[in-house]
Write an enzyme that holds these catalytic residues in place. Structure first.
Site, mmCIF file in Angstrom:
data_model
loop_
_atom_site.group_PDB
_atom_site.id
_atom_site.type_symbol
_atom_site.label_atom_id
_atom_site.label_comp_id
_atom_site.label_asym_id
_atom_site.label_seq_id
_atom_site.Cartn_x
_atom_site.Cartn_y
_atom_site.Cartn_z
ATOM 1 N N ILE A 1 21.982 -0.073 -19.706
ATOM 2 C CA ILE A 1 22.304 -1.178 -18.652
ATOM 3 C C ILE A 1 21.234 -2.470 -18.859
ATOM 4 O O ILE A 1 21.658 -3.761 -18.481
ATOM 5 C CB ILE A 1 22.087 -0.858 -17.168
ATOM 6 C CG1 ILE A 1 23.285 0.424 -17.139
ATOM 7 C CG2 ILE A 1 22.526 -1.769 -16.355
ATOM 8 C CD1 ILE A 1 24.588 -0.007 -17.510
ATOM 9 N N GLU B 1 27.963 2.672 -11.319
ATOM 10 C CA GLU B 1 27.314 3.788 -10.602
ATOM 11 C C GLU B 1 28.134 4.806 -10.360
ATOM 12 O O GLU B 1 28.987 4.740 -9.374
ATOM 13 C CB GLU B 1 26.307 3.378 -9.570
ATOM 14 C CG GLU B 1 25.345 4.712 -9.191
ATOM 15 C CD GLU B 1 26.277 5.503 -8.090
ATOM 16 O OE1 GLU B 1 26.085 6.851 -8.300
ATOM 17 O OE2 GLU B 1 26.963 5.163 -7.354
ATOM 18 N N GLU C 1 27.615 -5.944 -1.915
ATOM 19 C CA GLU C 1 26.699 -6.291 -1.083
ATOM 20 C C GLU C 1 26.938 -7.431 -0.331
ATOM 21 O O GLU C 1 26.628 -7.245 1.149
ATOM 22 C CB GLU C 1 25.369 -6.321 -1.929
ATOM 23 C CG GLU C 1 24.163 -6.539 -0.682
ATOM 24 C CD GLU C 1 22.879 -6.473 -1.267
ATOM 25 O OE1 GLU C 1 22.104 -7.621 -1.250
ATOM 26 O OE2 GLU C 1 22.622 -5.458 -2.193
ATOM 27 N N HIS D 1 27.778 -5.322 -14.617
ATOM 28 C CA HIS D 1 27.485 -3.990 -14.123
ATOM 29 C C HIS D 1 27.472 -4.298 -12.588
ATOM 30 O O HIS D 1 27.035 -5.093 -11.945
ATOM 31 C CB HIS D 1 25.905 -3.794 -14.681
ATOM 32 C CG HIS D 1 25.334 -2.493 -14.074
ATOM 33 N ND1 HIS D 1 25.816 -1.455 -14.234
ATOM 34 C CD2 HIS D 1 24.266 -2.560 -13.304
ATOM 35 C CE1 HIS D 1 24.845 -0.610 -13.734
ATOM 36 N NE2 HIS D 1 23.975 -1.359 -12.943
ATOM 37 N N GLU E 1 0.832 -1.065 -0.056
ATOM 38 C CA GLU E 1 0.049 0.139 0.116
ATOM 39 C C GLU E 1 0.748 1.254 0.042
ATOM 40 O O GLU E 1 0.363 2.297 -0.672
ATOM 41 C CB GLU E 1 -1.040 0.150 1.224
ATOM 42 C CG GLU E 1 -2.133 -1.079 1.132
ATOM 43 C CD GLU E 1 -1.579 -2.184 1.923
ATOM 44 O OE1 GLU E 1 -2.404 -2.792 2.589
ATOM 45 O OE2 GLU E 1 -0.198 -2.539 1.959
ATOM 46 N N TRP F 1 20.311 -11.724 -3.612
ATOM 47 C CA TRP F 1 19.079 -11.027 -3.687
ATOM 48 C C TRP F 1 17.982 -12.172 -3.586
ATOM 49 O O TRP F 1 16.766 -11.934 -3.892
ATOM 50 C CB TRP F 1 18.934 -10.162 -4.934
ATOM 51 C CG TRP F 1 19.552 -8.890 -4.994
ATOM 52 C CD1 TRP F 1 20.343 -8.440 -3.703
ATOM 53 C CD2 TRP F 1 19.813 -7.967 -5.934
ATOM 54 N NE1 TRP F 1 20.947 -7.109 -4.091
ATOM 55 C CE2 TRP F 1 20.670 -6.835 -5.664
ATOM 56 C CE3 TRP F 1 19.201 -8.023 -7.088
ATOM 57 C CZ2 TRP F 1 20.975 -5.793 -6.130
ATOM 58 C CZ3 TRP F 1 19.798 -6.668 -7.823
ATOM 59 C CH2 TRP F 1 20.436 -5.533 -7.466
ATOM 60 N N HIS G 1 17.331 6.605 -10.929
ATOM 61 C CA HIS G 1 16.631 6.844 -9.769
ATOM 62 C C HIS G 1 16.029 7.996 -9.374
ATOM 63 O O HIS G 1 15.222 8.251 -8.406
ATOM 64 C CB HIS G 1 17.370 6.166 -8.519
ATOM 65 C CG HIS G 1 17.924 4.796 -8.548
ATOM 66 N ND1 HIS G 1 19.067 4.267 -9.436
ATOM 67 C CD2 HIS G 1 17.284 3.672 -8.172
ATOM 68 C CE1 HIS G 1 19.135 3.123 -9.225
ATOM 69 N NE2 HIS G 1 18.153 2.593 -8.706
ATOM 70 N N CYS H 1 25.983 -1.414 -9.384
ATOM 71 C CA CYS H 1 25.198 -0.315 -8.796
ATOM 72 C C CYS H 1 25.354 -0.152 -7.416
ATOM 73 O O CYS H 1 25.258 -0.800 -6.635
ATOM 74 C CB CYS H 1 23.987 -0.089 -9.507
ATOM 75 S SG CYS H 1 22.874 -1.475 -8.953
#
EC number: 2.1.1.14
Length: 763
Positions: A440, A674, A614, A650, A17, A570, A703, A652
């Site tokens: 990309i 990036e 990450e 790539h 929401e 991910w 973004h 980012c």
């Protein structure tokens, strides 16, 4: 009696929401009041979801991210937005994304937008935050209105509130000094504002405040360790009890520091930092609460309640009322409610727990500790049965995959020739101009694409109709790129719902939720696939779409794949084997796809590793082990091709300066990164490291809805050419364009192509 509490709850809502309300407001389709009311409704619902906990977090809800909230609470706004008037929420969105609602900006001085704040990953998660900005002249001024308003709402609902804020030392560490000044020099100015905030909360009847200091699970030099002592030495006079919360890792050498800070309680992550717990029992002062994060707040597997109780019960006997239990970290990183899943395989579903189920696990543990196991025996039996079924399931283990992993050797990750030799062959084949332009991978996910996907999933559109719809969108992407005069094209990824989920859906060993959404940043949500078993690739996944796109143009068409490390990082990953093992399984599967694309005549293949950094452990001493298997996995995936096939990757929104040597070891022919939000700061890595291959520094911040000018892109590329030879530079956006609209993409890419042509003429 053990106290049960929560560190944070998912803010997006079970049906996303918040996402839809934000995007509606930004488009000018709904009012600011409607957005604020939706926020209030979500908070009320989420506090209700946490009924039965002894303490419930307040202040964990944010319209964009909790670090940006803290910046506004501390009055730390970038200079470029301070002159704008109007509602504070609009300034908040300007910092987050460059502009607020279109209807607001049309009537203000900043309708062209402002530079958004830099965005990066929250420790080692896939959540992003807006980086606080500092200079030597930064001053702080308290604005507690957001937190106080939420506190009033919570009290009206009868919630026993525990306000949540980010601690002062972590806040400074997360930020960036724009003038290269010493961030820690700001601590004396910052602490009085924190003290004012805590005392303000005390006047509202608050007893406990959760103050998050995850920086304590990282390696700290003496100055940062001293900063903790200074900060909490000053804040101890405040009239509230502080629960200092750490998470995501081990305290290790910071254990004694954390144990002896003058706070009323300490929370530690007993999932990733269990080794800290028993030593803390010996060092923690006798009057201090120890909160243990015993439910995994970052993954979705059921907790083994029996094993957890076996470990907790002796600790409870020692600590008694001083033992608190909670999830390991905020539940922000998991979906809301497993009961929403009606199509998920029943057996796999029985192995899982989302946020609401994790809170129920916490309640069961609390009841067992406080009143004995008898009162929750039925729940414990059911939990044990699910844990055992998962452990022994044949669906989890595939002997053929294990055999393939055992056969991996060093040769599998080696290209035939060195980059310099490959580059000559690729140049001869591709015949690209200087400063070649590309994107990309993804183009806008239009309403037509989403409608066709929805109709196909609902069974109202057959496979041939869906294929025709996607081919039409691919053809549109190719036409637009040719009209723009881009040099290396992409097919636009119309058929892909997500860069990880799309591949997971076609691999054995994955399962998928319908509503397992988690927030990545702002309104951006992802639905991580569930990696539950050994991975294999039954058939080609992208070849048909890429070859169709190539048939529409004579220009080179990039094959677009997601790399094994990113798919791993991910996903919700199985916790019953090392992550390195799962990553190599993925590498072998994606390698097959790379080779099939090459066989189909695709000569440029991009393997995205957006999440490589990450996955780095939070402590540098553990980096080498991770990078060894992560880089090996990429090389296994990429390096089976001929010299003439050009491999791109790539990355980012990751500060990669400190792992640039490992990135070079990937040996990709071209890396795109990036750099736009950081004004090319990421290229500082190349001052001392001579990167050997080609590189595309992202010059268009996708973004933000702001359109980059030709002059701005030229300026950025000239900065890049100061570090990297111009003949090895590409021109590209900093990420995929799926979240943007064609009306934004066309002018931005037009300026990008014109910039490249201007650079060629000036060369």
């Amino acid at each position: 009696m053990v106290t049960i509490h929560n560190l944070g709850f998912p803010r997006i809502g079970a049906k996303r929401e918040l996402k839809f309300a934000l995007e509606s407001y930004w488009k000018g389709e709904s009012s600011r009041d409607a957005l604020k009311e939706l926020g209030a409704q979500l908070r009320k619902r989420h506090w209700g979801n946490q009924t039965g906990l002894d303490l419930v977090p307040v202040g964990d809800f944010a319209f964009y991210d909790q670090v940006l909230d803290m910046s506004f609470t501390l009055g730390n706004l970038p200079e470029r937005v301070r002159g704008f008037h109007g509602d504070g929420l609009d300034n908040y969105f300007r910092v987050a994304r460059g502009r607020s609602a279109q209807s607001v900006e049309d009537h203000s001085a900043c309708c062209g937008g402002v530079a958004p704040g830099e965005m990066t990953k929250w420790f080692d998660t896939n959540y992003h935050y807006i980086v606080p900005e500092f200079t030597a002249a930064t001053e702080f001024r308290l604005d507690a209105s957001r937190l106080l308003a939420q506190l009033v709402e919570a009290k009206a609902q009868g919630v026993n509130a525990k306000p949540v804020i980010i601690g002062p030392v972590t806040y400074l560490a997360l930020g960036k000094a724009k003038d290269n000044s010493n961030k820690l020099a700001l601590l004396p100015r910052l602490l009085p504002v924190y003290a004012q905030l805590l005392n303000t909360l005390a006047t509202q009847g608050v007893e406990w405040v959760q103050i998050d200091e995850p920086l304590l699970v990282t390696e700290l030099d003496g100055s940062w360790q001293n900063a903790f002592n200074t900060a909490y030495g000053e804040l101890k006079a405040c009239r509230v009890k502080l629960l200092l919360a750490t998470y995501f890792g081990q305290l290790l050498e910071n254990r004694s520091l954390a144990a002896h800070l003058p706070v009323a309680g300490l929370h530690v992550d007993a999932i990733s930092g269990r080794s800290d717990v028993l030593p803390l029992l010996d060092t923690l002062p006798a009057d201090k609460v120890l909160s243990l994060g015993v439910i995994n707040g970052r993954n979705i597997w059921k907790t083994d309640l029996h094993a957890t109780l076996e470990w907790l019960e002796p600790i409870h006997r020692v600590l008694q009322d001083r033992l608190w239990i909670a999830p390991s970290c905020s539940l922000l990183h998991v979906p809301v409610d497993l009961n929403s899943e009606q199509k998920l395989d029943a057996e796999i579903k029985s192995w899982l727990a989302f946020a609401l189920q994790k809170l129920e696990e916490l309640r069961i543990l609390g009841k067992a500790l406080n009143n004995g196991r008898v009162g929750v025996q039925e729940a414990l039996i059911a939990n044990h049965a699910a844990i055992e079924k998962r452990r022994t399931s044949r669906r989890v283990h595939n002997p053929a995959v294990k055999t393939a992993i055992a056969k991996i050797d060093s040769q599998l990750g080696q290209r035939d020739s060195a980059y310099t030799e490959r580059a000559k062959k690729q140049a001869s084949l591709l015949k690209l101009p200087a400063y070649p332009t590309t994107t990309i991978g993804s183009f806008p996910q239009t309403a037509e694409i989403r409608h066709a996907r929805s109709e196909f999933k609902a069974g109202r559109l057959d496979a041939s109709g869906y294929q025709a719809a996607m081919q039409a969108e691919i053809a549109r992407s190719v036409r637009e790129q040719e009209a723009l005069d881009l040099d290396v094209l992409v097919h636009g990824e119309a058929e892909r719902n997500d860069m990880v989920e799309y591949f997971g859906e076609q691999l054995e060993g994955y399962a998928f939720s319908q509503f397992g959404w988690v927030q990545s940043y702002g309104s951006r949500c992802v639905k991580p696939p569930i990696l539950f078993g050994d991975i294999s690739r039954p058939k080609a996944m992208t070849v048909e779409w890429i070859t169709y796109a190539q048939s529409l143009t004579k220009k080179p068409m990039k094959g677009m794949l997601t790399g094994p490390v990113t798919i791993l990082n991910w996903s919700f990953v199985r916790d019953d084997q090392p992550r390195s093992e799962s990553c190599k399984q993925l590498a072998l599967a994606i390698r097959q796809e790379v080779l099939d694309l090459e066989k189909a005549g695709v000569r440029v293949i991009q393997i995205d590793e957006a999440a490589l950094r990450e996955g780095l452990p939070l402590r540098r001493v553990q980096w080498t082990e991770y990078l060894d298997w992560a880089i090996e996995s990429f090389r296994i995936t990429a390096n089976g091709v001929a010299d003439e096939t050009q491999i791109h990757t790539h990355m980012c929104y990751s500060e990669f300066n400190d792992i640039i040597a490992s990135i070079a070891d990937m040996d990709a022919d071209v890396i795109t990164i990036e750099t736009s939000r950081s004004d090319m700061e990421l290229l500082d890595a190349f001052d001392n490291f001579k990167y050997p291959n080609e590189i595309g520094p992202g010059v268009y911040d996708i973004h933000s809805p702001n359109i980059p000018t030709q002059e701005h892109i030229v300026q950025l590329m000239k900065k890049a050419a100061d570090r990297i030879p111009a003949e090895r530079l590409w021109v590209n956006p900093d990420c995929g364009l799926k979240t943007r609209q064609w009306a934004e993409v066309i002018p931005a890419l037009t300026n990008m192509v014109l910039a490249a042509k201007a650079l060629r003429q000036a060369a």
